[in-house]
Structure formats: C-alpha cells, structure tokens
Design a protein around this motif. Structure first.
Motif, PDB file in Angstrom:
ATOM      1  N   TRP A  76      25.700  92.656  45.575  1.00 60.96           N
ATOM      2  CA  TRP A  76      26.428  92.225  46.776  1.00 60.96           C
ATOM      3  C   TRP A  76      25.808  90.954  47.367  1.00 60.96           C
ATOM      4  N   ARG A  77      24.466  90.908  47.383  1.00 60.35           N
ATOM      5  CA  ARG A  77      23.788  89.735  47.929  1.00 60.35           C
ATOM      6  C   ARG A  77      24.175  88.490  47.147  1.00 60.35           C
ATOM      7  N   GLU A  78      24.166  88.638  45.821  1.00 58.23           N
ATOM      8  CA  GLU A  78      24.526  87.495  44.962  1.00 58.23           C
ATOM      9  C   GLU A  78      25.971  87.054  45.173  1.00 58.23           C
ATOM     10  N   ALA A  79      26.821  88.060  45.478  1.00 60.51           N
ATOM     11  CA  ALA A  79      28.240  87.722  45.671  1.00 60.51           C
ATOM     12  C   ALA A  79      28.508  87.070  47.011  1.00 60.51           C
ATOM     13  N   VAL A  88      25.937  96.785  53.795  1.00 63.27           N
ATOM     14  CA  VAL A  88      26.507  95.575  53.217  1.00 63.27           C
ATOM     15  C   VAL A  88      27.631  95.082  54.119  1.00 63.27           C
ATOM     16  N   HIS A  89      27.428  93.919  54.726  1.00 64.70           N
ATOM     17  CA  HIS A  89      28.492  93.278  55.505  1.00 64.70           C
ATOM     18  C   HIS A  89      29.207  92.281  54.599  1.00 64.70           C
ATOM     19  N   ILE A  90      30.482  92.510  54.385  1.00 64.88           N
ATOM     20  CA  ILE A  90      31.233  91.695  53.427  1.00 64.88           C
ATOM     21  C   ILE A  90      32.059  90.679  54.196  1.00 64.88           C
ATOM     22  N   PRO A  91      31.777  89.392  54.007  1.00 66.69           N
ATOM     23  CA  PRO A  91      32.494  88.375  54.791  1.00 66.69           C
ATOM     24  C   PRO A  91      34.006  88.483  54.569  1.00 66.69           C
ATOM     25  N   ARG A  92      34.725  88.230  55.637  1.00 65.64           N
ATOM     26  CA  ARG A  92      36.191  88.272  55.632  1.00 65.64           C
ATOM     27  C   ARG A  92      36.751  87.553  54.395  1.00 65.64           C
ATOM     28  N   GLY A  93      37.571  88.263  53.632  1.00 62.10           N
ATOM     29  CA  GLY A  93      38.241  87.635  52.485  1.00 62.10           C
ATOM     30  C   GLY A  93      37.529  87.860  51.164  1.00 62.10           C
ATOM     31  N   LEU A  94      36.212  88.138  51.210  1.00 66.33           N
ATOM     32  CA  LEU A  94      35.466  88.233  49.941  1.00 66.33           C
ATOM     33  C   LEU A  94      35.904  89.447  49.114  1.00 66.33           C
ATOM     34  N   ALA A  95      36.035  90.593  49.756  1.00 59.65           N
ATOM     35  CA  ALA A  95      36.378  91.794  48.989  1.00 59.65           C
ATOM     36  C   ALA A  95      37.744  91.626  48.327  1.00 59.65           C
ATOM     37  N   ARG A  96      38.726  91.153  49.092  1.00 61.25           N
ATOM     38  CA  ARG A  96      40.073  90.964  48.529  1.00 61.25           C
ATOM     39  C   ARG A  96      40.042  89.985  47.367  1.00 61.25           C
ATOM     40  N   GLN A  97      39.229  88.960  47.524  1.00 56.53           N
ATOM     41  CA  GLN A  97      39.123  87.960  46.452  1.00 56.53           C
ATOM     42  C   GLN A  97      38.524  88.592  45.183  1.00 56.53           C
ATOM     43  N   LEU A  98      37.495  89.433  45.362  1.00 56.70           N
ATOM     44  CA  LEU A  98      36.882  90.087  44.194  1.00 56.70           C
ATOM     45  C   LEU A  98      37.855  91.063  43.535  1.00 56.70           C
ATOM     46  N   CYS A  99      38.683  91.728  44.354  1.00 51.96           N
ATOM     47  CA  CYS A  99      39.656  92.692  43.811  1.00 51.96           C
ATOM     48  C   CYS A  99      40.657  92.025  42.863  1.00 51.96           C
ATOM     49  N   ALA A 100      40.826  90.721  43.015  1.00 49.05           N
ATOM     50  CA  ALA A 100      41.889  90.038  42.274  1.00 49.05           C
ATOM     51  C   ALA A 100      41.692  90.075  40.764  1.00 49.05           C
ATOM     52  N   THR A 101      40.457  90.301  40.291  1.00 53.53           N
ATOM     53  CA  THR A 101      40.261  90.336  38.835  1.00 53.53           C
ATOM     54  C   THR A 101      40.614  91.694  38.231  1.00 53.53           C
ATOM     55  N   ALA A 102      40.847  92.691  39.064  1.00 55.42           N
ATOM     56  CA  ALA A 102      41.226  94.013  38.539  1.00 55.42           C
ATOM     57  C   ALA A 102      42.672  93.969  38.059  1.00 55.42           C
ATOM     58  N   PRO A 103      42.958  94.588  36.911  1.00 52.97           N
ATOM     59  CA  PRO A 103      44.336  94.524  36.384  1.00 52.97           C
ATOM     60  C   PRO A 103      45.296  95.339  37.253  1.00 52.97           C
ATOM     61  N   VAL A 286      38.397 101.161  49.967  1.00 50.50           N
ATOM     62  CA  VAL A 286      38.857 100.878  48.600  1.00 50.50           C
ATOM     63  C   VAL A 286      38.542  99.433  48.228  1.00 50.50           C
ATOM     64  N   MET A 287      38.745  98.509  49.150  1.00 52.23           N
ATOM     65  CA  MET A 287      38.447  97.107  48.823  1.00 52.23           C
ATOM     66  C   MET A 287      36.967  96.945  48.470  1.00 52.23           C
ATOM     67  N   ALA A 288      36.099  97.606  49.240  1.00 49.55           N
ATOM     68  CA  ALA A 288      34.672  97.494  48.947  1.00 49.55           C
ATOM     69  C   ALA A 288      34.350  98.100  47.580  1.00 49.55           C
ATOM     70  N   GLY A 289      34.925  99.263  47.295  1.00 52.43           N
ATOM     71  CA  GLY A 289      34.645  99.937  46.020  1.00 52.43           C
ATOM     72  C   GLY A 289      35.203  99.184  44.826  1.00 52.43           C
ATOM     73  N   VAL A 290      36.436  98.728  44.952  1.00 57.63           N
ATOM     74  CA  VAL A 290      37.050  97.982  43.842  1.00 57.63           C
ATOM     75  C   VAL A 290      36.312  96.662  43.646  1.00 57.63           C
ATOM     76  N   ALA A 291      36.000  96.002  44.752  1.00 53.61           N
ATOM     77  CA  ALA A 291      35.244  94.748  44.641  1.00 53.61           C
ATOM     78  C   ALA A 291      33.933  94.994  43.896  1.00 53.61           C
ATOM     79  N   TYR A 292      33.276  96.113  44.237  1.00 51.72           N
ATOM     80  CA  TYR A 292      32.014  96.411  43.564  1.00 51.72           C
ATOM     81  C   TYR A 292      32.225  96.623  42.064  1.00 51.72           C
TER      82      TYR A 292
END
Lengths: 514, 514
Positions: A76-79, A88-103, A286-292
């Motif tokens: 998470w730190r690296e991301a 883990v505080h996830i900056p606005r938009g980051l989790a949704r952006q990471l989710c985008a690679t999931a099919p 879910v966004m946090a988990g999928v992003a992870y």
C-alpha cells in the motif's frame, strides 16, 4: 407425514430394476444463466454520486486496517497510500484506479469443460450453501456435519440441474481435523462432481494446497493460464482485512485464481443501520480489497461481494430476506457494475429452523432479488438454513428447484413470430380454448417452467396420499437424487495422484481440531 | 405443534386483564404504499410496439363477443365498430382512443376518511383474497365457507396493519342464499371494518343493491360525486364479455363507481402458451372492456386488470408464482401505464393445500413481482390458497405480515445526511461495532422491518417451546387478532338503516342456492 412409506416405495422394485433405472438416468444440467432481462436499479444518479463520494472519504479519512500483514502495508505504501501503523489511508481515487485492472468477466474452467462458467457480464452462476457447521433433516436430526454429509451435498449439487457450481464448504466436516479437512473437501468436489468449485481460505497454506491439488487435476501449466477456482475472501467488517483471509487472497491472486472479496455485514452491527451508510461501507471495503488484489497481481480475477443481512433489534438475531437487504443488494449491484466488476450477493437465506413457510418466504425474497439485482455469482443459492448455522438437505432440493424458475424468468420475453401466437389467437377466437390448438401443440412442452417438487394434484388425491407438505415431498427428491447418483468418470492416474497427495499431506501434520 | 397450549396461554390472564388489554389495543394501520422506487420494465420498445400493434389487429380482425347484450352492441355500433351478430370488430385505434377518457388515478373513499385510498400513479393498494368457496385452518378443517367465516376474515383484514382495503368476497358465505349473500357480505364490510371495500358483481341487480347500500352508508349525494366501491369485472377470456359481468359494469360505470376490468387467464387454456401472445390478448381484452366502460360513462374510473397463471401441462392444474406469470405481469404493467390506466395484478397466489414452503415460495414470487411491476391495486394480497378454492386464515396473517416488507422496500433509499451515516462510520471505525453508536441509537427503532410472525429465537429456546413452524405461529396471530378485534364505531342511525334495507330486500325474494 407418510415418509416412511415413501422411502420404502422409493427403495423398492428390486435390485435389478433399480440398477436398470440408475443406468438409464440421464443427469440434466443447465448452462449458467445468461440474462436477457434488464437489471433493477434502485439508486438514482444522485444517490450513486453521494455514496461513491462518501466511500472515497471513508478510504481517505478513516482508512482501513490491514492486520498483522507488513507485506500488505508495504504494498500500500508503494502504491501511494498513507500508512499509519496498520491503518491504510487510501487517497481519493487511488482504489478505484487500482480496481480498473481487474477483469469485468472471466471464465472459471471446470474439469468437464461443458460445465465451465462465465462469471460477470449478464451471467448468473449459482452455487450452493457455504459454511454451516450443522446439518439437518437427513435423518430429521440437527447435528454437527460430517465428511459423509459433505459428500452427500456434493452429490446433490452434481445431480441438481439448475446448479452450475459445486461450491466450497457446503458444510463443515467436523469429524475431520481442522487442518486437514480442506483436503477431503476438495477431494469430494474433484471426484464426486465435475462442476467448478471453490478453494480453501482458512490458512494461506491451505490455499496453496488447493492450488496444488488443482495442478494435479488440471495439469500445472493449465492452472497457470486458467482460473479453475473461485474462493471466498471475507472482509472483517467494518473496514478490517485480517492476515488469514488476506494471506489466502495473496496466494490465489498470485496464482491467477479468482476470489470473491466480500464484506460480511449484519446491518446495525458491522455496518450503520441505514441503507446508504451500509452501501458506503460496502463500496469502500470492496474497493480496498479489490485494489489490494490488483497490487498483488494486476489482472487477477475478483468479484465484488456483498453478504448483507439486517438484525432484529429486539433479539439481536440476524434476519434474512428483508426489504433492507434487498435495497442494499440492488444498490450494491449498481455500484459493482460502475466499477466494472462481477457481483456476488443474495442466496437462499433464512433464519428459520425448518424448511417451512418462513424459510420459503425469506428465500424467495432473496432469490428473486438476486436475479433482478444483476448478481453474477450467487453463493448460498440453495440449502441455507437457520442463519447459516445449518445446511439442510430438504431445503437444498427445494431451493434448487426454485432456481429453475430464475432460469426461465431470465430468458426474457421472445417476440418472434411464433411467440406472437397470432395464428393461435385467430384459430381459437372468442369463447374457445387453447388446449388443443396448433400453436399450443407445438410449444407446450417448453412453454411453462414446472417444479419437480411442488404438489399440483387434485385435493382428493393429495388427501389420499397422506396430505403431505413440501418438506415431505422434498425428502422424496433427496432420496431419489442420492439414489440415482452416478459418479462422473475421472482419469484413474489423476484419481490416484490426488489420493497420494492427500495421504502425504495428512501424514505431514498431527490432527488439530481447533 | 404446541397449539392447544398456546391457545390456552393466549386466552389466560383472567377476564379483567383481558378487557384491559383489549381496551388498550391500538389498531395500527399503514397508509397505502406510495412507491419511491422505479418500476421493473421487462419489455423493450420493440416488443411493446409489436404487442400493441397485434392487439389492435385482434380487436379489428378477430373481434370480441358481447354476449346477450343488445344494448352493448348498439353502443359499439354508434361508436363506429363493425358489429356482426354478437361479434364486435373494433377499428384500429378506436379502443385506445375511447380508453383516454378513463382517469389515470382516482380516490376510493372509505367511511373512515383516513383510510381512503388513491388508486393509480405510483401507489399500491393491498386488498385480501377474493372468491374462495372453501376455508381452511380455522379449526384445521377444509370445509365450505360460511358467513361467520366471512365476518372473521373481514375482522382480520380490519386488524391487519398492512392491508389497506377490506376487499370483496373474501370467501363465499355458502350458508346464505346466493341471491341474498351480497347483502350480508356488504353489511360485514360496512359495519365490521372502516376500510374501503368492493361491490357485488354476480347480477346487475346486486350491483344496484351495492350502490344503494353505499348511499345509506355515505349519503346519496356523496355517492354520486365520489367513488366508494371498486368492484371486480372479469372478462370471460378469450375475448368474451358476458351479460352478467357487463351488466354489473354498466351499473357501476353509470354510478361513477370503479371497476377492475380483468382478463381471467390460465395460460395455455384461456390464452396462448406464449408470453407475447398472452400479453396481446390481455391488452386487446382490457382495451375493449375499458373502452366499453367509457361508452357507458366517459370518465368512469376503471383499472387495467390482469389475472394470469400458467398451467401444469402434465396435470392441467393451474400453477402459481411461476416465471411466465411474472413476465406477463411485468409486461402488462408497462402496457397499462402506456394506456394511462391504474393496474391490477399479482397476489398471494399458490396451488398448495397448506400454508407450507410451496405456498410461501409461490406467494413471495408473486408479491415481490407485484411490487416491482408497478401494480396499483393488488387483490388477493393475502389469504389465497389451493388455486383460489380456499381462503386460509393462517396464510392470511402470514401473507399480510409479508406485505409489511413491501411497504419498506417501496420507500426506496433515503440519501439525506442522517441516512448517509458518515458520523457513524467515523465514530466506529475499523474493527468496531455499530450496536451502541449514536447513529444506531437514533435510528434503530425504524431501521429494519420486522416480522410479527417469524421465529427469530435462539435454537435452544425454539426447541424448548416445541419446535414450532410458521403455520403454528400464524395460528397464534389469528387468535390474537380476532381476540383483540374491536368493532369500529358507526352512526346508529346508519346501522339501523342498513339493517332495514337488508331485511326489506331479503323479504322480497325467496332463497335461492343456485
């Protein structure tokens, strides 16, 4: 109840006749549902915007805990997240952006390729109950489940036309050591059925065992390139990701195996008592988990899960098939589609101790809602009882029968010339009847879904036959399906290799029952 | 079943305590449902266009029969239809044009104005079962219904929080002469309840009696200016309008009283086996019937009805809660809204002989569908059993309980600041629980719908109390509601005038039981 007589009848007819009947029994299997009907959307654009904005606020300002998992914190730190302790505080938009690679859709391959399923899109895959420590009504007794019960459920699932998936922990085989039962459970799914199944999540090492057993069943190269398991990763709501579940997720994501990332919410306890508040939390989790999962391996197949019930504020008991759960599920489906993720929710939920009217009302409420909410993977689609404490054999076949109605409803309304039936309307005209007309003759066999369990008999016949209720008829069906069961073929070399693997694994560790 | 014990307990406590309890019993009544959720639309524009075009073709080319009704044929001829014998061919577009004068929403006034209902628009009004000759489970015996049973159902309806309407023939009081029972039925609705009700349709003269009794109850001027009855006019599908039903419709339309104009369809028998074909026939029939009501009196309030079941092609039995019936109802709702008419469909339908799981699955399928299909008036919303042959006391209260869930679901998802619950999410944070937080304290009382019948108890308590099923709990509720029943006040002069009217009417004719 005339069950004893029925069971005798069901088992009568002599050995030869029974064998002949068994050999001729064709096991019908329906393809997963491809919806030809719209999804039901309960949230308007404004509500969606508010919930999505609030979920980002939750992730950024409140944050989520990744417990006892330094590697996750490092990822998470690296991301780009702000990690403070385990928070883990996830900056606005980051989790949704990471989710985008999931099919948005993926194939889970079954060992019988005809039974492979497409998860996502407009599809609905139905899997049985998951997790109960107790079973009921095989001998009409509620007791701890055993591996024999487990095997019987897998057989029932294999024999159930409308079930596309063999599931996972259809019940907890409590007579097998905790640290070994995943081996026997997987063995049952792999050998007693040829439908797709789920892997173990109770320890990262057991997830690895699951992958290794799949490598035996499918071949190691095949497993690297294909998704052959969909496993259930629960989030410890609110906003907590524990090391065991995340460890299993890490194994599966790394191996390109699918995971349902699923908040487990009894509303009022693990989430706010309001629908909008619960949806906000579900989306954030879910966004946090999928992003992870995508930090572990971009492109790993995942499912947006939402297990949601409400609570009886008088007794504290979880309640099922409720209007609040329906509202949350409809809304979660919309949020999942906006994330472009397959959606898991709904099921044969009930708090009832019996497969009675309460059980059926609550279950029907949830099954219908699941179809219209756009659910792509429905775990617990049959056999759930008593708030998930009990897997019921009777309710398994009763619910599985109702799943047939979902298949038919999902087909939508054909509008081709034959369906328009103008020839029938002209042929019959005012005052006639349609029973014998040409259009009816051509179409009656497939026109109407028909229950395999329900009573459609005249009253007098029904009384003569003992005035039985649905539970009693369901017992006939359980008996018939288990009696008709025939094991699907499996390459003897693979069967032996699986046995060897399990024997070796079991020999490596002492039994543990905690 | 521990019913005997329960009934004793229920009746214990001494006369004084019971009287005190009765006096303090507040009868809660919910307002009719105003939906704050979207309708579910299963048909796309193309399907709607095809069905609407085909329905016009049916009316023009095949036509409809108005049987033994020269006045109706004359009305149609004057309106521009091509009448040949009893067959009325309605030129394309004429029926729809005539339907345009019917109101899209109307008020049915109850004698207690707080219980008046708005029929149409986004509203849903719930009314009990209609028509069964048998009752069951008051003494756990299936037998012909009596006027005493009828009165008990009216009392139950009055006591049921989620029921907005007292209904009509809640069961057939077979111990009263056929030609007189409408008087006793109306008297029960008018005196034992203060909710809105339905009039008699079995003879035009009985429809007139119904209007006259309403003139006593509400005052003659009031009835001229207000709709105080909504009555059920069945179409003799396919495409036939018989003189009895049309005669009743003529009386009601002329008196500005509302009628549900309703095809009565067992699919495959009275309509084609296909969904699109059935919808075509339903639309043609309703358009012809509604158009006729507007020929009698433009602006008369009417409802687009659709009673639709499918058939078990093995046994010929009608089947309920089926996916085909759902598809037809969703589609019929769309067609009704395009005509600008209130829509009647769905109900507590089942073919089961008991209030068991089959009954509950089938009923829940239909109730949920009815809510989402945009139904405005749901007849049979509770108490229907055995394909409509039987009115069940237990199932009446079980279904009526589920209607509460529809109320909650229909409220939709509030998105105001309190509902967003961001304060709760911040207060609780990762790993906490919401049971005691401020937001929960403020909202838990109204957060979750709760069944008044279902079992939410721990397993051990449930076993100690006799391991009862829903039917058993429902019996407690029937007993309690009938025990708590208190008759609503009625002006003694009106009560006497009603009694005089009925006595006079009964004296005018000999009993007839055919």
């Amino acid at each position: 109840m005339a069950e004893a007589a029925t069971r005798r009848r069901g088992r009568g007819g002599g050995g030869a006749a029974r064998r002949a009947e068994r050999t001729s029994a064709r096991i019908e299997v329906a393809r997963f549902i491809e919806r030809n009907i719209p999804n039901y959307e309960i949230l308007d654009d404004e509500a969606i915007a508010v919930i999505e904005r609030n979920a980002e606020t939750v992730l950024e300002e409140i944050g989520v805990n990744f417990v006892e998992n330094p590697a996750a914190l490092e990822r998470w730190r690296e991301a780009g997240a702000d990690v403070q302790g385990e928070r883990v505080h996830i900056p606005r938009g980051l989790a949704r952006q990471l989710c985008a690679t999931a099919p948005s859709q993926f194939t889970q391959v079954a060992r019988n390729p005809e039974k492979s399923v497409e998860i996502g899109g407009r599809n609905l895959v139905l899997a049985p109950v998951y997790g109960p420590p107790f079973i009921n009504d095989l001998d009409n007794v509620r007791r701890y489940a055993t591996i024999e019960d487990f095997r019987n459920f897998v057989k029932l699932g294999y024999m159930s036309k409308w079930l596309h998936h063999s599931g996972g922990t259809v019940c907890e085989p409590t007579d097998v050591a905790v640290n070994k039962r995943h081996l026997d459970m997987l063995h049952a799914h792999m050998t007693l059925s040829d439908k797709p199944f789920m892997g173990s999540v109770t320890e990262p090492s057991r997830a690895r065992d699951s992958v290794e057993m799949c490598e035996i069943l499918f071949g190691p190269d095949f497993v690297q390139d294909n998704t052959v398991m969909t496993s259930l990763i629960n989030i410890n709501s609110p906003l907590t990701f524990d090391a065991t579940m995340m460890g299993a997720l890490e194994v599966y994501a790394a191996a390109n195996q699918a995971a349902i990332i699923s908040p487990f919410i009894v509303g009022g306890a693990m989430a706010p008592v309001s629908v909008a508040g619960t949806l906000t939390q579900v989306l954030a989790e879910v966004m946090a988990g999928v992003a992870y999962s995508q930090l572990v391996r971009p492109g790993a197949p995942v499912i947006f899960g939402a297990f949601v019930t409400s609570i009886d504020m008088n007794s504290g008991a979880p309640t099922f098939g409720t209007p609040e759960a329906a509202q949350i599920t409809y809304g979660a489906g919309q949020l999942a589609r906006r994330l472009g993720l397959p959606f898991r929710s709904a099921g044969s939920f009930t708090g009832s101790k019996l497969a009675d009217a309460q059980a059926a009302y609550e279950t029907a409420n949830s099954l219908n809602m699941g179809l219209l909410a756009g659910v792509n993977f429905m775990l617990h689609a049959c056999g759930w009882m008593e708030g998930g404490l009990v897997a019921s054999f009777r309710k398994f076949v009763m619910d599985a029968d109702q799943l047939g109605a979902l298949h038919k409803l999902a087909q939508g309304v054909p509008i081709d010339e034959e369906s328009q039936a103008m020839d029938a309307l002209r042929e019959v005209g005012p005052g006639g009847h349609y029973l014998g007309c040409g259009h009816t003759q051509r179409n009656f066999k497939t026109a109407f879904w028909r229950s395999e369990i329900f009573d459609y008999k005249p009253y007098e016949t029904w009384v003569e036959e003992g005035a039985r209720d649905t539970r009693s008829y369901a017992w006939d069906r359980v008996t018939k399906l288990l009696g008709d069961y025939q094991q699907p073929d499996l390459d003897p070399g693979i069967a032996e290799a699986l046995n060897d693997y399990i024997a070796r694994k079991k020999a490596q560790m002492p039994d543990s029952f905690t």
